[in-house]
Motif scaffolding. Structure first.
Motif: not given
Length: 155
Positions: A11, A96-98, A100-101, A104-105, A108
């Motif tokens: 991050d 997107c999966d909120r 996720l770090p 990783e967002k 992806r």
């Protein structure tokens, strides 16, 4: 030939790009395609006071100038590409999966169609996208519509 994206390890690496862009402390060599998308995603996720569609053009122009770049009819900031990719990043984040770090967002996103360098060419002919008119202002796609929130759909 398809370009393999440069991925982010943390991050902090994503924040370094976003903060460096805004603070004009990023090295010119770090301002890659992946960095553009990482900065946009970071702004959307962590900087709610910044509206990318409104604010990112000036942020990018100032950054370009800070590293000796020129923003004119042939080089530097490109309005249509920027606005197109902002739509793509928004579309990606909507699905997107909120949890996720951040990195990783971004990684992806870079693996998705709207994370690829050529993605805008799904909507725009090369001639239109790389025209002076498209660099200096928004132009509508000439191949197929680009709807807000629908940027990732395939033809």
């Amino acid at each position: 030939m398809e370009h393999e994206p440069r991925l982010f390890e943390s991050d902090a690496a994503v924040r370094h790009i976003g903060e460096g862009l805004i603070g004009r402390s990023l090295a010119r060599t770090e301002w890659t395609h992946e960095a553009h998308l990482a900065a946009c995603l970071w702004i959307l996720v962590e900087r709610p006071g910044i509206v990318p569609e409104r604010d990112l053009p000036a942020i990018i122009r100032r950054f370009n100038e800070s590293v000796g770049g020129i923003n004119d009819a042939t080089q530097g900031y490109h309005e249509t590409i920027t606005q197109c990719f902002i739509r793509g990043v928004r579309a990606f984040l909507a699905r997107c999966d909120r949890a996720l770090p951040l990195h990783e967002k971004v990684n992806r996103l870079l693996a998705q169609p709207e994370g690829r360098r050529e993605w805008a060419l799904r909507f725009f002919s090369r001639e239109r996208l790389f025209s002076t008119e498209a660099r200096l202002g928004w132009v509508e796609p000439d191949k197929r519509p680009l709807e807000r929130g629908d940027g990732a759909s395939d033809a």
